[in-house]
Structure formats: C-alpha cells, structure tokens
Design an enzyme around this catalytic site. Structure first.
Site, PDB file in Angstrom:
ATOM      1  N   GLY A 148       7.486   3.722   6.522  1.00  0.00           N
ATOM      2  CA  GLY A 148       6.663   3.713   5.303  1.00  0.00           C
ATOM      3  C   GLY A 148       6.766   1.999   5.039  1.00  0.00           C
ATOM      4  O   GLY A 148       7.590   1.320   5.705  1.00  0.00           O
ATOM      5  N   CYS A 149       6.163   1.726   4.074  1.00  0.00           N
ATOM      6  CA  CYS A 149       6.105   0.180   3.704  1.00  0.00           C
ATOM      7  C   CYS A 149       7.427  -0.340   3.038  1.00  0.00           C
ATOM      8  O   CYS A 149       7.877  -1.275   3.688  1.00  0.00           O
ATOM      9  CB  CYS A 149       4.844  -0.377   2.902  1.00  0.00           C
ATOM     10  SG  CYS A 149       4.525   0.908   1.509  1.00  0.00           S
ATOM     11  N   TYR A 150       7.710   0.444   2.122  1.00  0.00           N
ATOM     12  CA  TYR A 150       9.245  -0.086   1.465  1.00  0.00           C
ATOM     13  C   TYR A 150      10.141  -0.118   2.862  1.00  0.00           C
ATOM     14  O   TYR A 150      10.951  -1.044   2.782  1.00  0.00           O
ATOM     15  CB  TYR A 150       9.700   0.938   0.441  1.00  0.00           C
ATOM     16  CG  TYR A 150       8.841   0.759  -0.551  1.00  0.00           C
ATOM     17  CD1 TYR A 150       8.645  -0.563  -1.383  1.00  0.00           C
ATOM     18  CD2 TYR A 150       7.924   1.622  -1.457  1.00  0.00           C
ATOM     19  CE1 TYR A 150       8.034  -0.668  -2.735  1.00  0.00           C
ATOM     20  CE2 TYR A 150       7.321   1.343  -2.608  1.00  0.00           C
ATOM     21  CZ  TYR A 150       7.198   0.285  -3.355  1.00  0.00           C
ATOM     22  OH  TYR A 150       6.747   0.094  -4.530  1.00  0.00           O
TER      23      TYR A 150
END
Length: 338
Positions: A148-150
């Site tokens: 995921g980006c986070y």
C-alpha cells in the site's frame, strides 16, 4: 518480450501503469480491461495517451487468462483474491495492487477488509513487493503483493532502524485525493476537497496491520504504531512524518540510512524536509531525518507519489526484478516542477 495485462486499467493505478509501460522497452501490453469502457480504444478514453504505442488497444470486460504472461491487478481486494487463484492455476505471474495478499494473518482480512481469506497456500506463497527489503524473494516470486502507499512511505522510513526503536511509533501521513480511487464520493468532489484537509479512519485504518506486520517481521519483535492518515487537497503525493524514541543520535541514524540505502536507485536521503512536488510522477522515495533536542525524539519524514512508488511504478519495479532486467527500466524520470 513478455506480454502484459492491466486488469482494471481505467482506475488511477491502471492508467499510471499504462503511462509508464508506454516507455518500457522489454514488455508488450496486449490486454486491458474495464467494465465501464469496454469496446472503446485507449486513446479515445484517455486522450493524453494519444500517440502512445498502446493507443489503439481496446478495453475488454472479460479477462483472458491465457493471453498474457504477467497480470497487473488493479481491482478491489475481494476481486483480486479469486482472480489471483485462477491466474496462478494457469502458471501466470501476478502483481496484485490490492491488499488481498499482503498480510499473512488471515484474521486481519475479516476484521479490516470484510472478507474471509480462503487461500492459505497462496497467502503463504505471496511475496510482499517492497524491493528495497524483499528483493531476493521477489526475484523468485510468481505472486507479488504490491504494498500500500501509506505502508511504503512508512516502512521505507523505518526499515534501517526498526530493530532499535524503543517505544510506540507515532505516524501522521498526508495523502493526495487520488489515493481514494477514481470513483464518485462526496468528500472528494471539488467543492468539498478544495481548500480543505482532514484526518480520517482515526480510530482504525486498514493499513495499520499491514505496517505493523512488516515492521514486526523485520525487527523480530512486536511493533505497535499510532497511525493517523489525512487527506490534503492535491491530486497525488504522500508525506509521512514519523516520531520515534531511539538511543541513537541524528548523525548516527543518517549514517545508518545512507549505508543501508547506498545501492538503492530510488531512495534519496535529503538534507532538508522533502516535498511531494519533488517526487510526484516518479518512483523516488525522499527521506529526511532530524532530532528534537527538547523531547529527545527523532523525526523521520518521507515523501512518495502515492500512485508511483506507492502503487504503479513500484509494481513495475517488481516486474523488472522478476524479469531479471535493469530494475530502473522505464522508471528513471523526474518530477514536473513547479
């Protein structure tokens, strides 16, 4: 020359994949899918890709499980879950941009994603696709769980020192609106989002167990984080500010980071706080480290493009590793400034 499919090609991550793959020398995109745009040509739906070598590709609704060698899945989690199984049975390489195979603990999926995970063997086989950490595993993988980006922005900012952290990790992350996907929702309409910023999922965010699982795996101890995500009124980009208690000086930590990442083409250790404009449209992760003398806290700030290193360009980096070609193929570009 490998044939590539982009499944769910009309969402933001799918579009970004097609933009980057248009300049990739060693693969050929031969299949793009979209329910919304089935029967239409890529150039007609996304005019900015006019003159792309894939401009005349036609969106199909159905997935041909035989046609391609590598499948990028830009789909909802529960859809990717089952399509991955079908593709694996056909001997295909799957790079899944959903969360369906990121976490080994099956109970997390029901608690955070509202589905039960039925594929123990595939879950155990899937490799977490963060190249700076799991490169050797990625080389041999046929199922990549693209991070995921986070988690990407946070894990890369903690990896070099995670085993030395002494207390709970406090994280505040800011994300561009594109992180929510390409669909209509009131909060993301222009009048709602413009000149606005807000925290969301403050009590329970679905990326928390992903971050904790990977950091715990790396440190060989139980890692707890306090993670609060925020939406800011920009299209793309992500900035994470992380505060930790650690028995090392700022200079010692900077040296550890420089040594750990010295051969990483997409990690840049900065001497000033990074800005999302400096990474937008790229696969770079910029990291800055400082120290607060009053509290003794070390602050680490990272910046990525949530659609780039946080999703699509990282997926292509993973593909390059699997194909044993230059890891940077198609990915060395610089942000548009200002």
């Amino acid at each position: 020359m490998k044939n590539v499919a982009v499944i769910g090609a009309s969402g933001y991550t799918g579009i970004e994949l097609l933009r980057i793959l248009s300049n990739h020398r060693y693969v050929n995109v031969n299949q793009i899918t979209s329910r919304q745009y089935k029967g239409k040509a890529l150039k007609d739906v996304f005019p900015f890709l006019y003159k792309s070598k894939y401009q005349d590709l036609i969106f199909t609704e159905d997935i041909d499980l035989e046609k391609s060698d590598i499948y990028f899945l830009c789909l909802p989690h529960d859809a990717s879950l089952h399509i991955t199984k079908s593709l694996k049975d056909k001997g295909k390489i799957v790079i899944d941009l959903s969360a369906a195979y990121r976490i080994k603990d099956k109970s997390v999926y029901l608690d955070y994603y509202n589905f039960e995970h039925p594929y123990d063997d595939l879950l155990n086989e899937a490799v977490y696709g963060l190249p700076e950490i799991y490169r050797e595993d990625i080389k041999k993988a046929t199922i990549i769980a693209n991070p995921g980006c986070y988690p990407t922005s946070i894990i890369l900012a903690l990896y070099p020192v995670v085993d030395k952290i002494e207390d709970i990790i406090i994280i505040n992350s800011l994300s561009g609106i594109s992180g929510a996907g390409r669909h209509l929702k009131e909060d993301f309409l222009y009048p709602e989002a413009f000149s606005n910023a807000y925290a969301y999922s403050v009590e329970k965010h679905r990326h928390t167990p992903e971050i904790e699982f990977i950091l715990s795996d790396l440190s060989k101890k139980n890692i707890n984080i306090r993670f609060i995500p925020h939406i800011i009124p920009v299209s793309r980009g992500m900035l994470s500010t992380i505060n930790i208690k650690i028995n090392l000086s700022k200079d010692e930590i900077i040296q550890i980071f420089k040594e750990k990442y010295k051969n990483e083409p997409f990690i840049r250790i900065s001497d000033k706080p990074p800005r999302i404009k400096e990474v937008a449209g790229t696969n770079f992760c910029d990291i800055y480290i400082t120290e607060d003398k009053k509290t003794g806290l070390i602050t680490i700030i990272s910046a990525i493009d949530n659609l780039g290193k946080g999703a699509s360009s990282q997926a292509i980096q993973n593909m390059n590793i699997i194909l044993n070609i230059d890891e940077t193929e198609g990915l060395i570009n610089y942000s548009i400034w200002p």
